[in-house]
Motif scaffolding. Structure first.
Motif, PDB file in Angstrom:
ATOM      1  N   ASP A   9       0.930  -1.273   0.209  1.00 48.27           N
ATOM      2  CA  ASP A   9       0.086   0.006   0.152  1.00 48.27           C
ATOM      3  C   ASP A   9       1.172   1.100  -0.039  1.00 48.27           C
ATOM      4  N   ILE A  10       1.159   1.566  -0.688  1.00 50.66           N
ATOM      5  CA  ILE A  10       1.824   3.095  -1.250  1.00 50.66           C
ATOM      6  C   ILE A  10       1.000   4.440  -1.661  1.00 50.66           C
ATOM      7  N   LEU A  11       1.313   5.358  -0.733  1.00 48.08           N
ATOM      8  CA  LEU A  11       0.891   6.540  -1.191  1.00 48.08           C
ATOM      9  C   LEU A  11       1.990   7.627  -2.044  1.00 48.08           C
ATOM     10  N   LEU A  12       1.443   7.931  -3.119  1.00 48.22           N
ATOM     11  CA  LEU A  12       2.785   9.269  -3.706  1.00 48.22           C
ATOM     12  C   LEU A  12       2.535  10.330  -3.600  1.00 48.22           C
ATOM     13  N   GLY A  13       3.698  11.021  -3.966  1.00 46.12           N
ATOM     14  CA  GLY A  13       4.149  11.535  -3.498  1.00 46.12           C
ATOM     15  C   GLY A  13       3.487  13.417  -4.394  1.00 46.12           C
ATOM     16  N   LYS A  21       0.673   9.465 -12.054  1.00 43.70           N
ATOM     17  CA  LYS A  21       0.305   8.218 -11.632  1.00 43.70           C
ATOM     18  C   LYS A  21       1.328   7.412 -11.560  1.00 43.70           C
ATOM     19  N   ARG A  22       0.762   7.174 -13.254  1.00 45.88           N
ATOM     20  CA  ARG A  22       1.313   5.840 -14.011  1.00 45.88           C
ATOM     21  C   ARG A  22       3.263   6.428 -14.154  1.00 45.88           C
ATOM     22  N   SER A  23       3.101   7.543 -13.917  1.00 46.25           N
ATOM     23  CA  SER A  23       4.979   8.136 -14.251  1.00 46.25           C
ATOM     24  C   SER A  23       5.313   7.228 -13.241  1.00 46.25           C
ATOM     25  N   VAL A  24       5.074   7.796 -12.403  1.00 46.21           N
ATOM     26  CA  VAL A  24       6.006   7.445 -11.226  1.00 46.21           C
ATOM     27  C   VAL A  24       6.177   6.076 -11.219  1.00 46.21           C
ATOM     28  N   ILE A  25       4.438   5.081 -11.377  1.00 48.28           N
ATOM     29  CA  ILE A  25       4.410   3.649 -11.039  1.00 48.28           C
ATOM     30  C   ILE A  25       5.244   2.922 -11.976  1.00 48.28           C
ATOM     31  N   ARG A  26       5.362   3.335 -12.943  1.00 48.89           N
ATOM     32  CA  ARG A  26       5.650   2.294 -13.597  1.00 48.89           C
ATOM     33  C   ARG A  26       6.899   2.480 -13.832  1.00 48.89           C
ATOM     34  N   VAL A  47      -7.399   6.506  -7.987  1.00 46.85           N
ATOM     35  CA  VAL A  47      -7.098   7.366  -6.860  1.00 46.85           C
ATOM     36  C   VAL A  47      -5.729   8.050  -7.099  1.00 46.85           C
ATOM     37  N   TYR A  48      -5.764   9.358  -7.157  1.00 38.54           N
ATOM     38  CA  TYR A  48      -4.683  10.100  -7.890  1.00 38.54           C
ATOM     39  C   TYR A  48      -2.913   9.618  -7.308  1.00 38.54           C
ATOM     40  N   ARG A  49      -3.507   9.501  -5.799  1.00 35.57           N
ATOM     41  CA  ARG A  49      -2.134   9.284  -4.667  1.00 35.57           C
ATOM     42  C   ARG A  49      -1.927   8.248  -4.051  1.00 35.57           C
ATOM     43  N   ARG A  50      -2.564   7.335  -4.423  1.00 31.73           N
ATOM     44  CA  ARG A  50      -2.688   5.360  -3.880  1.00 31.73           C
ATOM     45  C   ARG A  50      -2.361   4.951  -4.865  1.00 31.73           C
ATOM     46  N   THR A  51      -2.103   3.790  -4.334  1.00 35.50           N
ATOM     47  CA  THR A  51      -1.365   2.689  -5.408  1.00 35.50           C
ATOM     48  C   THR A  51      -1.742   1.285  -3.587  1.00 35.50           C
ATOM     49  N   ARG A  79      12.341   3.899  -1.799  1.00 33.90           N
ATOM     50  CA  ARG A  79      12.413   5.202  -2.915  1.00 33.90           C
ATOM     51  C   ARG A  79      12.478   5.819  -2.079  1.00 33.90           C
ATOM     52  N   PRO A  80      12.695   7.148  -2.692  1.00 40.94           N
ATOM     53  CA  PRO A  80      11.989   8.462  -2.170  1.00 40.94           C
ATOM     54  C   PRO A  80      11.259   9.179  -2.799  1.00 40.94           C
ATOM     55  N   GLU A  81      10.267   8.767  -3.767  1.00 41.61           N
ATOM     56  CA  GLU A  81       9.047   9.770  -4.262  1.00 41.61           C
ATOM     57  C   GLU A  81       8.024   8.945  -3.491  1.00 41.61           C
TER      58      GLU A  81
END
Length: 96
Positions: A9-13, A21-26, A47-51, A79-81
């Protein structure tokens, strides 16, 4: 044969769109795939900031399964992002 599954369960920056979001997750998914696991985004698609990322690995050695899943969890946590909020692990063995 042992099967290990890891749900991350990840919170994105600072992500403001699904495209960002896809460009961070890929790259995260690509990096995890290098460990010889099956990996995919498995939740929070809209959801933009969660994955949620799911990782699965199979091996005849339960210790090897645990080592690979530990490595994947540490790689994501480093991963810092993004911020790893939770990691859930399941193991399935020959008796299951």
């Amino acid at each position: 044969m042992y099967l290990g599954a890891l749900e991350l369960d990840i919170l994105l920056g600072d992500v403001r769109s699904l495209k960002e979001k896809r460009s961070v997750i890929r790259p995260v998914i690509a990096a995890l795939a290098r460990y010889g696991v099956s990996v995919a985004e498995t939740g929070d698609h809209d959801v933009y900031r969660r994955t949620e990322i799911g990782v699965a690995v199979a091996s005849s050695d339960v210790n090897h399964v645990n080592e690979i899943l530990d490595t994947c969890e540490r790689a994501v946590a480093a991963r810092p992002e993004l911020q790893l909020l939770a990691a859930r692990r399941r193991m399935f063995g020959p008796e299951d």
